[in-house]
Design an enzyme around this catalytic site. Structure first.
Site, short mmCIF file in Angstrom:
data_model
loop_
_atom_site.label_atom_id
_atom_site.label_comp_id
_atom_site.label_asym_id
_atom_site.label_seq_id
_atom_site.Cartn_x
_atom_site.Cartn_y
_atom_site.Cartn_z
N LYS A 185 -11.30 -15.68 16.37
CA LYS A 185 -11.99 -16.57 15.46
C LYS A 185 -11.77 -17.94 15.89
CE LYS A 185 -11.87 -13.31 11.48
NZ LYS A 185 -13.35 -12.64 11.09
N LYS B 45 -22.85 -17.18 3.52
CA LYS B 45 -22.50 -17.85 1.96
C LYS B 45 -22.80 -19.40 2.28
CE LYS B 45 -19.51 -14.12 1.29
NZ LYS B 45 -18.01 -13.46 1.43
N THR C 106 -19.74 -12.91 7.41
CA THR C 106 -20.64 -12.90 6.27
C THR C 106 -20.41 -14.19 5.57
OG1 THR C 106 -18.79 -11.54 5.13
CG2 THR C 106 -21.06 -10.57 5.58
N LYS D 20 -11.74 -18.30 6.78
CA LYS D 20 -11.88 -16.98 7.14
C LYS D 20 -10.39 -16.45 7.68
CE LYS D 20 -14.93 -17.88 10.53
NZ LYS D 20 -15.93 -17.14 10.17
C1 NBG Z 1 -15.51 -7.21 9.75
C2 NBG Z 1 -15.77 -7.98 10.87
C3 NBG Z 1 -16.91 -9.16 10.27
C4 NBG Z 1 -18.04 -8.31 9.36
C5 NBG Z 1 -17.32 -7.54 8.52
C6 NBG Z 1 -18.25 -6.83 7.38
C7 NBG Z 1 -13.41 -5.45 10.14
C8 NBG Z 1 -12.72 -4.39 10.39
N1 NBG Z 1 -14.58 -6.02 10.24
O1 NBG Z 1 -17.55 -9.58 11.44
O2 NBG Z 1 -14.86 -8.60 11.68
O3 NBG Z 1 -18.87 -9.33 8.78
O4 NBG Z 1 -16.42 -6.53 8.99
O5 NBG Z 1 -19.07 -5.96 8.26
O6 NBG Z 1 -12.91 -6.08 8.86
#
Ligand code: NBG
Length: 831
Positions: free
Chosen positions: A562, A668, A664, A556
């Site tokens: 994180k 996956k 997300t 990620k």
């Molecule tokens: C991101 C979040 C994630 C989330 C995704 C899709 C931005 C601003 N936010 O946790 O950090 O899964 O959006 O909703 O990129």
């Protein structure tokens, strides 16, 4: 027009037709014959052959929507992280295996052709990838929709690792051309910037405002067809590229200032030049505001054009379009629609405001207060003077309403205002989005609760009915069928193939968890995926990982919240245990990392260096005897994601509770049979609910506990002092052991943890390490692990983006599917 003859060899799907089309395109489009053709020529020829097969659907879809003036979702997003198109289009057309066969028969390696495609990396991470999954689901569910965004010339930077550090290279994804898009110069629009406004009285004696801009830029739409899975629908992704207007050049040309004209041209084209990495500081912000306004204005003008062609009055804008704001990046759309309706279409303010409010809905994607967009008033008034006036007017109407409701509560009024006046003055884009939208949603249950009771509390108290939750999802077409074909085939062989469109059907796999033969096959496929990934890792990093070891994966964006460095502390603790007693029993693991750090985010870059530095020591130490391996896979993107999720045994979702909006990647992994070790954060909470607590490794403080600890005063040093194991780990890093004796290199990270630790790594360390020991124990029992793995997949149905999109359609957009009747050649010719 008389009936147009469409050629069958551009639509037919037989092997014969596909092969002919491919060779035809190689000859007539690429201008090559096999002896001279490069891999890229072959890829392009195949892409054009496939695109031809999409066009009948695309045209039929456009014709249908036009004829029925269908209610349409306009998904406004500054990012669409699409990933490569070819494989996905083949899946959705249902000809993946057939085309593979054709290429093999022609003596080509199909996988090589797929890899030839430069992925359009027009997004940073989760938010952009979510937009891509959403438009896939919208098309699959046959919902009329358009994705509107920016055609960046350079997408997210390409990451290389040099001496353990991240190095950024520009992403020249358009270098060899893009076969999937069609430019539509006839629908170009003008966008204005800067200058000033003036009042005037028009010919009908109405008092109006005229915006006299300082510059004008042209937005040119580039359209990409977005196929649904096994449907006739092909919706559109319309991305805007900025160009200099001709007339502008002429004026300066005539004055003889050739270089001035060229500079103007370059400046205009710079607008859509590059995607901004997120988590960046203020630098270069003005261009970003211009980008946002640019694509929003282009898109709204485009919608108005469509409205006109369908002979609908502007008063019915909201009947034709449901416009979704993907985060606050497009929130300026609220002021822009007001401008278009009031200044250009001459609607009254109150009528325009009604239309606007019914048009927009807003999705929030972050809980980090520093990530909420605000624009310095000074910048805003320079770039968008008319919009600032409109925002002031929206604010004054809004605050009037608030004053009546909360008489005398000045503090609340200041908190709610669209303008932050606590210091330097800012426009608060999230407030604009809330006020101008009829619906506001978060992206996971916990996230939505935290929005309601913390980040957007005042708005929730004002308008509770506007708030709802829409838990994110991902498309099983790309993230299972395309990424994990063997697993997908196994599943289909047992429960039929309908799960691809109705992921809840995966439930039917549950009893198979008790079937030893099925489990063996499940393991075999995982093993095969792991071998594939090990080969990729070797090729990219030179590091050998053993496919029999546990693949423990953390991929990620790199960010403190994180907590990639929490995993590093865990690795160091295992390493310390081995060094203290080389005979100690440890479960062999490959720790796989991937992710980009924002170029200006020094601490995140140092986290990458820490990972690679620990890897350098651990990977080479003979005492470790290959039981631990650490790999940082460079340039994590959609393409690499497709290789790593199916190969993972363990999914690391270890953010500080209350910080990750949803996640997300976590979905996956789980779909592909990885088990999760995670905190109660974002969608982890719901994944655990679905798969069962017994099939999920939970650790760490919960969001309320995090909050309580912070309020009572968090002192990380107390944890350090109380825990010998933690002390050993921190001291080893601090001693320079992983930095060739350099005790300064990692000091910003280590001191940060000991004295501030805003993301509570030290508080969660013990719980994490203990939980990891349980993971190891579970993994040693292969049959038990496989059962848990199967149940993870079987119970991941909720996390299809089809489910998410159905919820948006029903609760927010009020749109219905419009199945597409495929036009025959003759019909298409006269449509
Ligand atoms: C991101 C979040 C994630 C989330 C995704 C899709 C931005 C601003 N936010 O946790 O950090 O899964 O959006 O909703 O990129």
């Amino acid at each position: 027009m008389s009936s147009l003859q469409l050629e069958d060899d551009r639509t037919a799907l037989s092997e014969e037709a596909l092969k002919n089309a491919f060779l035809d395109d190689l000859f007539y489009v690429q201008g090559k014959f096999p002896a001279l053709a490069t891999k890229n020529d072959y890829y392009m020829a195949l892409a054009f052959a496939v695109r031809d097969r999409m066009l009948q659907r695309w045209i039929s879809t456009a014709a249908m929507y036009t004829k029925h003036a269908s209610r349409t979702v306009a998904y406004l997003s500054a990012e669409f992280l699409m990933g490569p198109h070819l494989g996905n289009n083949l899946i959705n057309l249902g000809i993946f295996d057939r085309v593979k066969q054709c290429m093999t028969e022609l003596g080509l390696t199909f996988e090589e052709l797929l890899h030839q495609e430069e992925e359009p990396g027009l997004g940073n991470g989760g938010l952009g990838r979510l937009a891509a999954c959403f438009i896939d689901s919208l098309a699959t569910l046959e919902v009329p929709s358009v994705g509107y965004g920016i055609r960046y010339e350079f997408g997210i930077f390409h990451q290389e690792i040099v001496d353990g550090w991240q190095v950024e290279k520009t992403d020249k994804w358009l270098r060899y051309g893009n076969p999937w898009e069609l430019v539509r110069p006839e629908w170009a629009v003008e966008v204005k910037f800067g200058g000033a406004t003036e009042q005037y009285t028009d010919e009908r004696n109405r008092l109006r405002v005229r915006w006299v801009p300082h510059k004008t830029v042209i937005g040119v739409p580039y359209d990409t067809p977005i196929l649904g899975y096994h449907t006739n629908t092909a919706n559109t992704l319309r991305l805007w590229r900025s160009e200099a207007p001709e007339s502008f050049d002429f004026a300066i040309f005539n004055s003889g200032d050739y270089y001035g004209a060229v500079n103007q041209k370059v400046a205009s084209e710079n607008l859509s030049k590059v995607l901004y990495p997120n988590d960046e500081q203020l630098r270069g912000k003005e261009l970003r505001l211009e980008q946002q306004y640019f694509f929003v204005s282009c898109s709204l003008q485009d919608m108005l054009r469509i409205l006109r062609t369908q002979k609908l009055p502007v008063e019915r804008f909201h009947d034709k379009f449901a416009v979704q704001l993907n985060d606050t990046h497009p929130a300026i759309a609220i002021a822009e629609l007001m401008r278009l309706l009031v200044d250009d279409a001459v609607l009254s303010w109150s009528e325009a405001w009604k239309v606007t409010g019914k048009t927009f809905a807003y999705t929030n994607h972050t809980l980090l207060p520093e990530a909420l967009e605000r624009w310095p008033l000074e910048v805003f008034s320079r770039v968008l003077p008319r919009h600032l006036q409109i925002i002031y007017e929206i604010n004054s109407h809004f605050l009037e309403e608030v004053r009546i409701r909360y008489f005398g509560d000045e503090a609340r009024i200041a908190r709610l205002s669209l303008i932050d006046e606590s210091g330097e003055r800012y426009v608060r884009m999230a407030h604009l989005a809330c006020v101008g939208s009829h619906a506001i949603n978060g992206v996971a249950e916990l996230h939505t609760e935290l929005l309601k009771h913390d980040v957007l509390k005042d708005f929730y108290e004002l308008w509770p009915q506007k708030f709802s939750n829409k838990t994110n999802g991902v498309t099983p077409r790309r993230w299972m069928m395309l990424s994990n074909p063997e697993l997908s085939d196994l599943i289909s062989a047992h429960i039929g193939a309908d799960w691809v469109k109705d992921l809840a059907q995966l439930k039917a796999l549950e009893p198979l968890a008790e079937n030893a033969e099925f489990r063996a096959r499940w393991r075999e496929i995982k093993q095969h995926n792991k071998q594939g990934f090990a080969a990729l890792a070797l090729q990219r990093t030179g590091i050998v990982i053993d496919p029999k070891s546990m693949f423990d994966v953390l991929v990620k964006r790199i960010h403190e919240y994180k907590r990639q460095h929490l995993q590093v502390l865990h690795i160091v603790s295992l390493y310390h245990a081995i060094k203290s007693n080389p005979a100690v029993e440890v479960q062999p693991r490959a720790f796989i990392f991937g992710g980009k750090a924002a170029p200006g985010y020094q601490l995140a870059k140092l986290m990458i260096k820490l990972i690679t530095a620990v890897g350098d020591v651990v990977n080479r130490d003979p005492d470790v005897r290959d039981r631990l391996k650490v790999v940082f896979l460079p340039n994590f993107n959609v393409t690499n994601g497709q290789r790593v999720y199916p190969a993972a045994d363990l999914s690391e979702q270890i953010s500080t509770a209350g910080k990750e909006a949803s996640g997300t990647g976590n979905m996956k992994f789980s779909m592909n049979g990885a088990l999760t070790i995670g905190t109660l954060d974002g969608a982890n909470v719901e994944i655990r609910e679905e798969v069962g607590a017994e099939n999920f490794f939970l650790f760490g403080l919960s969001a309320p506990e995090v909050y309580a600890l912070r309020t009572q005063g968090y002192r990380p040093m107390d944890y350090y002092n109380a825990d010998q194991g933690l002390r050993d780990v921190i001291d080893l890093v601090r001693s320079g052991f992983f930095s060739r004796g350099d005790t300064e290199l990692f000091r910003p990270l280590v001191d940060g943890l000991l004295y501030h630790d805003p993301y509570l790594l030290l508080a969660d360390f013990r719980s994490y390490v203990d939980c990891q020991a349980k993971v190891s124990e579970a993994y040693r029992d292969a049959e038990r692990w496989t059962r848990m793995s199967i149940l993870n997949t079987a119970r991941s149905g909720k996390f299809s983006s089809d489910r998410t999109i159905r919820e948006y359609c029903a609760d927010i957009w009020n749109v219905r599917p419009v199945p597409i009747h495929l036009l025959t050649h003759a019909e298409a010719g006269t449509a």
